[in-house]
Design a protein around this motif. Structure first.
Motif, PDB file in Angstrom:
ATOM      1  N   LEU A 267       0.852  -1.181   0.000  1.00  0.00           N
ATOM      2  CA  LEU A 267       0.000   0.000   0.000  1.00  0.00           C
ATOM      3  C   LEU A 267       0.891   1.235   0.000  1.00  0.00           C
ATOM      4  N   ASN A 268       0.310   2.365  -0.367  1.00  0.00           N
ATOM      5  CA  ASN A 268       1.071   3.618  -0.328  1.00  0.00           C
ATOM      6  C   ASN A 268       0.315   4.682   0.458  1.00  0.00           C
ATOM      7  N   GLN A 269       1.071   5.456   1.218  1.00  0.00           N
ATOM      8  CA  GLN A 269       0.514   6.650   1.836  1.00  0.00           C
ATOM      9  C   GLN A 269       1.339   7.857   1.397  1.00  0.00           C
ATOM     10  N   SER A 270       0.655   8.960   1.175  1.00  0.00           N
ATOM     11  CA  SER A 270       1.285  10.210   0.776  1.00  0.00           C
ATOM     12  C   SER A 270       0.835  11.305   1.722  1.00  0.00           C
ATOM     13  N   VAL A 271       1.555  12.401   1.687  1.00  0.00           N
ATOM     14  CA  VAL A 271       1.154  13.622   2.376  1.00  0.00           C
ATOM     15  C   VAL A 271       0.958  14.686   1.310  1.00  0.00           C
ATOM     16  N   ILE A 272      -0.131  15.436   1.391  1.00  0.00           N
ATOM     17  CA  ILE A 272      -0.309  16.504   0.420  1.00  0.00           C
ATOM     18  C   ILE A 272       0.567  17.677   0.831  1.00  0.00           C
ATOM     19  N   LEU A 273       1.433  18.110  -0.097  1.00  0.00           N
ATOM     20  CA  LEU A 273       2.489  19.070   0.213  1.00  0.00           C
ATOM     21  C   LEU A 273       2.495  20.203  -0.810  1.00  0.00           C
ATOM     22  N   LYS A 274       2.467  21.410  -0.325  1.00  0.00           N
ATOM     23  CA  LYS A 274       2.510  22.567  -1.203  1.00  0.00           C
ATOM     24  C   LYS A 274       3.820  22.583  -1.993  1.00  0.00           C
ATOM     25  N   GLY A 275       3.688  22.764  -3.297  1.00  0.00           N
ATOM     26  CA  GLY A 275       4.867  22.828  -4.150  1.00  0.00           C
ATOM     27  C   GLY A 275       5.458  21.491  -4.522  1.00  0.00           C
ATOM     28  N   VAL A 276       4.835  20.394  -4.048  1.00  0.00           N
ATOM     29  CA  VAL A 276       5.324  19.050  -4.355  1.00  0.00           C
ATOM     30  C   VAL A 276       4.277  18.262  -5.137  1.00  0.00           C
ATOM     31  N   ASN A 277       3.084  18.162  -4.577  1.00  0.00           N
ATOM     32  CA  ASN A 277       2.055  17.322  -5.206  1.00  0.00           C
ATOM     33  C   ASN A 277       0.653  17.896  -5.038  1.00  0.00           C
ATOM     34  N   ASP A 278       0.553  19.203  -4.833  1.00  0.00           N
ATOM     35  CA  ASP A 278      -0.762  19.809  -4.566  1.00  0.00           C
ATOM     36  C   ASP A 278      -1.514  20.133  -5.857  1.00  0.00           C
ATOM     37  N   SER A 279      -1.716  19.096  -6.670  1.00  0.00           N
ATOM     38  CA  SER A 279      -2.536  19.217  -7.877  1.00  0.00           C
ATOM     39  C   SER A 279      -3.123  17.849  -8.186  1.00  0.00           C
ATOM     40  N   SER A 280      -4.301  17.853  -8.755  1.00  0.00           N
ATOM     41  CA  SER A 280      -4.931  16.579  -9.097  1.00  0.00           C
ATOM     42  C   SER A 280      -4.151  15.857 -10.190  1.00  0.00           C
ATOM     43  N   ALA A 281      -3.520  16.602 -11.086  1.00  0.00           N
ATOM     44  CA  ALA A 281      -2.745  15.969 -12.158  1.00  0.00           C
ATOM     45  C   ALA A 281      -1.582  15.167 -11.583  1.00  0.00           C
ATOM     46  N   THR A 282      -0.860  15.765 -10.627  1.00  0.00           N
ATOM     47  CA  THR A 282       0.291  15.075 -10.044  1.00  0.00           C
ATOM     48  C   THR A 282      -0.145  13.871  -9.230  1.00  0.00           C
ATOM     49  N   LEU A 283      -1.167  14.046  -8.396  1.00  0.00           N
ATOM     50  CA  LEU A 283      -1.602  12.944  -7.555  1.00  0.00           C
ATOM     51  C   LEU A 283      -2.274  11.841  -8.369  1.00  0.00           C
ATOM     52  N   SER A 284      -2.940  12.197  -9.463  1.00  0.00           N
ATOM     53  CA  SER A 284      -3.512  11.173 -10.336  1.00  0.00           C
ATOM     54  C   SER A 284      -2.407  10.382 -11.019  1.00  0.00           C
ATOM     55  N   ALA A 285      -1.368  11.088 -11.475  1.00  0.00           N
ATOM     56  CA  ALA A 285      -0.223  10.402 -12.089  1.00  0.00           C
ATOM     57  C   ALA A 285       0.463   9.490 -11.076  1.00  0.00           C
ATOM     58  N   LEU A 286       0.517   9.934  -9.823  1.00  0.00           N
ATOM     59  CA  LEU A 286       1.119   9.103  -8.778  1.00  0.00           C
ATOM     60  C   LEU A 286       0.315   7.824  -8.585  1.00  0.00           C
ATOM     61  N   SER A 287      -1.004   7.930  -8.512  1.00  0.00           N
ATOM     62  CA  SER A 287      -1.838   6.740  -8.335  1.00  0.00           C
ATOM     63  C   SER A 287      -1.673   5.758  -9.492  1.00  0.00           C
ATOM     64  N   GLU A 288      -1.657   6.274 -10.705  1.00  0.00           N
ATOM     65  CA  GLU A 288      -1.487   5.401 -11.869  1.00  0.00           C
ATOM     66  C   GLU A 288      -0.114   4.729 -11.849  1.00  0.00           C
ATOM     67  N   THR A 289       0.915   5.483 -11.516  1.00  0.00           N
ATOM     68  CA  THR A 289       2.275   4.936 -11.484  1.00  0.00           C
ATOM     69  C   THR A 289       2.420   3.886 -10.393  1.00  0.00           C
ATOM     70  N   LEU A 290       1.849   4.159  -9.226  1.00  0.00           N
ATOM     71  CA  LEU A 290       1.886   3.184  -8.137  1.00  0.00           C
ATOM     72  C   LEU A 290       1.190   1.890  -8.535  1.00  0.00           C
ATOM     73  N   PHE A 291       0.008   1.998  -9.109  1.00  0.00           N
ATOM     74  CA  PHE A 291      -0.758   0.804  -9.446  1.00  0.00           C
ATOM     75  C   PHE A 291      -0.038  -0.034 -10.495  1.00  0.00           C
ATOM     76  N   GLU A 292       0.561   0.634 -11.471  1.00  0.00           N
ATOM     77  CA  GLU A 292       1.352  -0.082 -12.479  1.00  0.00           C
ATOM     78  C   GLU A 292       2.520  -0.821 -11.828  1.00  0.00           C
ATOM     79  N   ALA A 293       3.020  -0.288 -10.699  1.00  0.00           N
ATOM     80  CA  ALA A 293       4.144  -0.913 -10.000  1.00  0.00           C
ATOM     81  C   ALA A 293       3.685  -1.926  -8.951  1.00  0.00           C
ATOM     82  N   GLY A 294       2.374  -2.178  -8.867  1.00  0.00           N
ATOM     83  CA  GLY A 294       1.864  -3.186  -7.949  1.00  0.00           C
ATOM     84  C   GLY A 294       1.548  -2.680  -6.558  1.00  0.00           C
ATOM     85  N   VAL A 295       1.379  -1.369  -6.408  1.00  0.00           N
ATOM     86  CA  VAL A 295       1.105  -0.767  -5.099  1.00  0.00           C
ATOM     87  C   VAL A 295      -0.249  -0.068  -5.144  1.00  0.00           C
ATOM     88  N   MET A 296      -1.090  -0.335  -4.136  1.00  0.00           N
ATOM     89  CA  MET A 296      -2.408   0.294  -4.087  1.00  0.00           C
ATOM     90  C   MET A 296      -2.334   1.631  -3.351  1.00  0.00           C
TER      91      MET A 296
END
Length: 355
Positions: A267-296
């Motif tokens: 599983l993966n946990q993230s923290v929403i961080l200003k200037g790092v991942n505070d956009s739906s595009a970035t966090l959506s890309a993160l979810s897709e990348t994690l799932f492709e790598a076998g992580v929910m």
């Protein structure tokens, strides 16, 4: 200011250590990589091609508040010369870390009151946290435990029996969480001993490990780690901590694959961080990348108001807006739960996303 417990494997001054390049044909042991991490502002700026006249003063100021630690595999994913790189922002100290604000405190989750015995924290009904170590492979600037008094709660061999007796006398606990610091920052011999002792407690079902190491130093997923994970009777869950899709490279994917093949639920946990991942595009890309790598995707944590990290803070209103946008663009199983941990609560508290 109480700093993290120093790594016992650091037998020499890292500033004089040869740089470890993790490349094909050069695969150093994970402990060697960890021991040669960047640990000074000067090293970090030089390694990433950032001008000292622009960045050293702020980096030195933040470093005094909370020391730098960045290993080479993570550094290798940062774009040199780019001060806005989202991975760099997570590890570069800045002047704002010295700012004092009444709403940002040293123990935002009030964990001190939940310490049951040395190294054992009881915040939840059925789960207990075992603070295996105060050491981390990487010192994230936003860490909610950056002020935690690890030195006062160091878990030594002499404390082991007390912890096991406490867990054995608590049949309501069915899961133990290896936490820290980063529990995978200690050697597998010690972790194997703990897993064996916990496996002998009949009412325990699961062992959960919270670690950033498989992403930060993928070489940590080595034969000895896989060996003891494969041997324990307990169900195994590893919660990795990845905040941005650029943190996942081929070596990380290989590490995740080995863990999955050993029967570990990822599983993966993230923290929403200003200037790092505070956009739906970035966090959506993160979810897709994690799932492709076998992580929910599992949790997206609202920012904990820890002192020294206010510059990362994202409002709950903004976080909710971002997650609602993710819901429009992703299947539901790829959208992590947006939660906040509130002191005294028996679980994480989901943020209301509205109708």
């Amino acid at each position: 200011m109480i700093q993290r417990t120093p790594a016992r494997i650091e037998a020499r001054d890292a500033s004089h250590a040869p740089e470890v390049r993790v490349e094909p044909g050069n695969t150093p042991d994970w402990q060697q990589i960890l021991s040669q991490s960047v640990t000074t502002p000067e090293q970090l700026l030089e390694r990433l091609g950032l001008a000292p006249e622009d960045w050293l003063r702020g980096a030195a100021c933040g470093h005094r508040q909370f020391p730098i630690r960045v290993p080479e595999p993570y550094l290798a994913r940062i774009e040199p010369g780019n001060p806005d790189d989202p991975l760099l922002r997570q590890v570069l100290p800045v002047t704002q870390e010295a700012e004092v604000h009444p709403d940002f405190v040293s123990d935002p989750l009030e964990e001190a009151s939940a310490i049951q015995t040395t190294g054992l924290i009881r915040k939840y009904t059925s789960r207990a946290l075992l603070m295996i170590t105060g050491q981390c492979a990487i010192n994230c600037r936003y860490c909610f435990r950056r002020h935690f008094p690890y030195g006062d709660h160091r878990l030594g061999p002499e404390d082991r029996r007390q912890v096991i007796d406490s867990l054995s006398a608590s049949p309501e606990i069915n899961e133990v969480i290896f936490s820290g610091g980063d529990p995978l920052a200690v050697n597998d011999r010690l972790l194997s001993q703990w897993a064996e002792l916990l496996g002998d407690i009949p009412h325990l079902r699961r062992l959960r490990i919270h670690s950033r190491l498989p992403a930060v130093i993928p070489q940590r997923v080595c034969d000895s780690l896989i060996d003891w994970l494969s041997r324990t009777r307990l169900q195994k869950v590893l919660v990795v901590h990845v905040n941005h899709p650029a943190e996942i490279d081929q070596a990380t994917r290989q590490a995740f694959r080995r863990l999955s093949e050993a029967g570990v639920t990822l599983l993966n946990q993230s923290v929403i961080l200003k200037g790092v991942n505070d956009s739906s595009a970035t966090l959506s890309a993160l979810s897709e990348t994690l799932f492709e790598a076998g992580v929910m995707p599992y949790y997206l944590h609202a920012f904990d108001p820890v002192s020294g990290a206010r510059h990362f803070s994202v409002s709950d209103t903004e976080a909710i807006r971002i997650v609602n946008e993710m819901l429009e663009n992703l299947p539901g199983f790829l959208v992590p739960k947006l939660v906040r941990e509130l002191p005294g609560r028996a679980s994480k508290t989901p943020l209301d996303l509205g109708s």
